[in-house]
Design an enzyme around this catalytic site. Structure first.
Site, PDB file in Angstrom:
ATOM      1  N   LYS A 250      47.443 119.695  68.168  1.00 51.59           N
ATOM      2  CA  LYS A 250      48.108 121.001  68.252  1.00 51.59           C
ATOM      3  C   LYS A 250      47.055 122.087  68.177  1.00 51.59           C
ATOM      4  O   LYS A 250      46.325 122.190  67.191  1.00 51.59           O
ATOM      5  CB  LYS A 250      49.113 121.160  67.102  1.00 51.59           C
ATOM      6  N   ASP A 255      49.455 131.500  65.094  1.00 48.19           N
ATOM      7  CA  ASP A 255      50.911 131.340  65.055  1.00 48.19           C
ATOM      8  C   ASP A 255      51.536 132.488  64.273  1.00 48.19           C
ATOM      9  O   ASP A 255      51.577 132.471  63.041  1.00 48.19           O
ATOM     10  CB  ASP A 255      51.265 129.992  64.403  1.00 48.19           C
ATOM     11  N   LYS A 262      56.853 135.619  61.450  1.00 47.31           N
ATOM     12  CA  LYS A 262      56.570 135.249  60.062  1.00 47.31           C
ATOM     13  C   LYS A 262      56.366 136.507  59.226  1.00 47.31           C
ATOM     14  O   LYS A 262      55.871 137.512  59.736  1.00 47.31           O
ATOM     15  CB  LYS A 262      55.263 134.439  59.995  1.00 47.31           C
ATOM     16  N   ASP A 274      45.954 127.373  62.853  1.00 44.57           N
ATOM     17  CA  ASP A 274      47.047 126.527  63.348  1.00 44.57           C
ATOM     18  C   ASP A 274      46.587 125.668  64.536  1.00 44.57           C
ATOM     19  O   ASP A 274      47.372 124.934  65.123  1.00 44.57           O
ATOM     20  CB  ASP A 274      48.246 127.411  63.734  1.00 44.57           C
ATOM     21  N   ASP A 333      59.390 129.889  65.875  1.00 42.26           N
ATOM     22  CA  ASP A 333      58.295 129.500  64.977  1.00 42.26           C
ATOM     23  C   ASP A 333      58.124 127.977  64.927  1.00 42.26           C
ATOM     24  O   ASP A 333      57.142 127.482  64.383  1.00 42.26           O
ATOM     25  CB  ASP A 333      58.562 130.063  63.579  1.00 42.26           C
ATOM     26  N   GLU A 335      57.063 126.085  67.168  1.00 40.00           N
ATOM     27  CA  GLU A 335      56.400 126.062  68.471  1.00 40.00           C
ATOM     28  C   GLU A 335      55.490 124.851  68.663  1.00 40.00           C
ATOM     29  O   GLU A 335      55.263 124.416  69.788  1.00 40.00           O
ATOM     30  CB  GLU A 335      55.595 127.356  68.669  1.00 40.00           C
ATOM     31  N   ARG A 337      55.833 121.699  68.035  1.00 39.56           N
ATOM     32  CA  ARG A 337      56.498 120.539  68.643  1.00 39.56           C
ATOM     33  C   ARG A 337      56.720 120.757  70.144  1.00 39.56           C
ATOM     34  O   ARG A 337      56.763 119.797  70.903  1.00 39.56           O
ATOM     35  CB  ARG A 337      57.816 120.251  67.908  1.00 39.56           C
TER      36      ARG A 337
END
Ligand code: BES
Ligand code: MN
Ligand code: ZN
Length: 492
Positions: A250, A255, A262, A274, A333, A335, A337
């Protein structure tokens, strides 16, 4: 600074400090002029993590370094001892130590662990500090060993693994504007060139044409384009029978949560990291040639940031992923996956013997296991067991959670094949989402949301991005064996 290691039969003259291993039991090394009672009054009992500096008016300073119970000493304990020694010796330019030659530990494994402990604990990322950076002065380390050839082999290996982990940390510590997906992909190409890897970079138009709706969708809110980097390591003399491992990382460069923004708290401020999964995968790939890995490894770095804007992904939008499945967005959020879905689909198409993905995927995993270990969830116990074994050797702790298929219905959607969020067990439902994209290929997912970051200097972990998982993936690639296909993962 990268440490320079030499292997010698005795401490070089002129060394600034000598690190002397001391266990919690047994005779003290000669020459300290102290007995146990005196040392204990000074607060030093020989436990792993303890050090004590004995000043000297002339000649090198002696640093006592605890190695713990002599019956329990292991590469992992030596790595921690070495980290403590590295911190204690950080004011000296040169260090000599017999730590890699303590009894009862395989010399090669000991040397590797000591090199890792010293290198990881003294690494700093100071590129953006213009004052008060105070990086450790330590530059050269002599490992004193009676069996130089085994020690040298371990040093060579430790230099490669530590460089990889520190490189992963540096990438993850870089702010989003310093490391957009484009730049990270350029760095991947450079690393591929110097490490004998094949590399291919896919841009936004190509990803659209390839049907990678997940990563293109997550990227919609951003002015920075996405990048997917495919890296391939083929060992010399590889045949069709060579085991083939696929890695997917990933790479969310930042993020923000997207439209599901967030809050501006400390955990949001570390979301530049991230992309720690992709950084660990890239660093791993860069290490394989130097270690003469016997496994064929193909990797996908899935890189984009996740931002809100007028063009951003909206709740209720439906994305079509690379494998054709449709996903209704209920939280932008979640994201990671979405981009991993495309990465896993691409990996499946390469027909590997197993896939491992690594991702800072869920706050739920952080809450379940804390920041001291990563979670692993898979569809094949053989793959999970290989990762657990590798984790034991690298001391990057890993704990298995179940792929509980009864929870899959929490992801059911009225309008698409699935939603991107749902249910209570957030770490497990995230894995169930990923499971939709691996088909029947043996697969394990490592969620490093907890250990990717450290708020304190702790053993070989250094404040900031930790590079967690890099050494674990290297070890897993080095020891990879084709898993039996049908071995369903245990439920506990
Ligand atoms: N990158 C985060 C997960 C994360 C959280 C990593 C804390 C490291 C530390 C991920 O993209 C995320 O935001 N996950 C959400 C999922 C939720 C919306 C289902 C989360 O965990 O809150
Ligand atoms: Mn997120
Ligand atoms: Zn994320």
């Amino acid at each position: 600074m990268t440490l320079t290691f030499t292997v010698t039969s005795q401490a070089p003259s002129g060394t600034g400090a000598v690190g002397v291993p001391v266990a919690t039991k047994g005779a003290l090394p000669p020459g300290t002029g102290l007995d146990r009672a005196a040392l204990e009054r000074l607060g030093f009992t020989g436990k792993v993590g303890e050090t004590y500096v004995l000043p000297s008016a002339r000649g090198p300073v002696t640093i006592l370094v605890g190695t713990g119970d002599p019956a329990q000493v292991s590469p992992s304990s030596l790595r921690r001892s070495a980290a403590a020694l590295g911190r204690a010796a950080s004011g000296f330019e040169s260090l000599a130590t017999g730590l890699a030659a303590v009894p009862r530990v395989d010399r090669k494994a000991a040397a590797q662990a000591v090199v890792e402990g010293l290198s990881l604990a003294t690494h700093r990322w100071t590129e953006l500090k213009t004052q008060n950076a105070k990086p450790p002065k330590l530059a050269t380390v002599a490992l004193v060993s009676p069996v130089p050839s085994a020690t040298k082999q371990g040093v060579a290996r430790g230099e490669v693994t530590a460089l990889a982990a520190n490189r992963a940390r540096d990438f993850a510590n870089m702010p989003p504007a310093h490391l957009p997906a484009r730049v990270f992909a350029d760095r991947a190409v450079a690393i591929a060139k110097e490490s004998g890897l094949e590399v291919e970079v896919y841009n936004k138009d190509q990803l659209k044409a390839m049907g990678c709706g997940g990563i293109v969708g997550v990227n919609r809110g951003s002015v920075e384009p996405p990048r997917v980097v495919r890296l391939s390591y083929v060992p010399r003399g590889a045949t069709a029978a060579t085991p083939h491992l696929a890695l997917v990382g990933k790479g969310v460069m930042y993020d923000s949560g997207g439209i599901s923004l967030k809050p501006s708290d400390g955990s949001h401020a570390m979301m530049k990291a991230d992309m720690s999964g992709a950084a660990a995968v890239l660093a791993t790939m860069g290490a394989l040639r130097g270690l003469r890995c016997r496994t064929k490894v193909t990797a996908w770095l899935m890189c984009t940031d996740n931002l809100p804007s007028g063009s951003a992904l909206a709740l209720g939008d439906v994305l079509t992923m690379r494998n054709g499945k449709t996903v209704e967005i209920h939280n932008t959020d979640a994201e990671g996956r979405l981009i991993l879905a495309d990465g896993l689909s691409l990996a499946v198409e390469a027909k590997p013997d197993a896939i491992v993905d690594i991702a800072t995927l869920t706050g739920a995993m952080l809450r379940a296991l804390g920041d001291g270990m990563a979670g692993v969830i898979g569809n094949n116990q053989g793959v999970v067991d290989q990762l657990l074994a590798a984790s034991g050797r690298t001391d990057e702790k890993l704990w298995q959670l179940p792929l509980e298929r009864d929870y899959r219905q929490a992801l059911d959607s009225f309008v698409a094949d699935m939603k991107n969020v749902g249910g209570e067990a957030g770490a497990i439902t995230a894995a169930l989402f990923l499971d939709e994209f691996v088909g029947s290929v043996p697969w394990a997912h490592i969620d490093i949301a907890g250990p990717m970051w450290s708020y304190i200097d702790n053993g070989w972990l250094q404040k900031g991005a930790t590079g967690y998982g890099t050494r674990l993936l290297i070890e897993a690639a080095m020891t990879f064996a084709k898993p039996a296909k049908g071995a369903r993962a245990a439920r506990k």
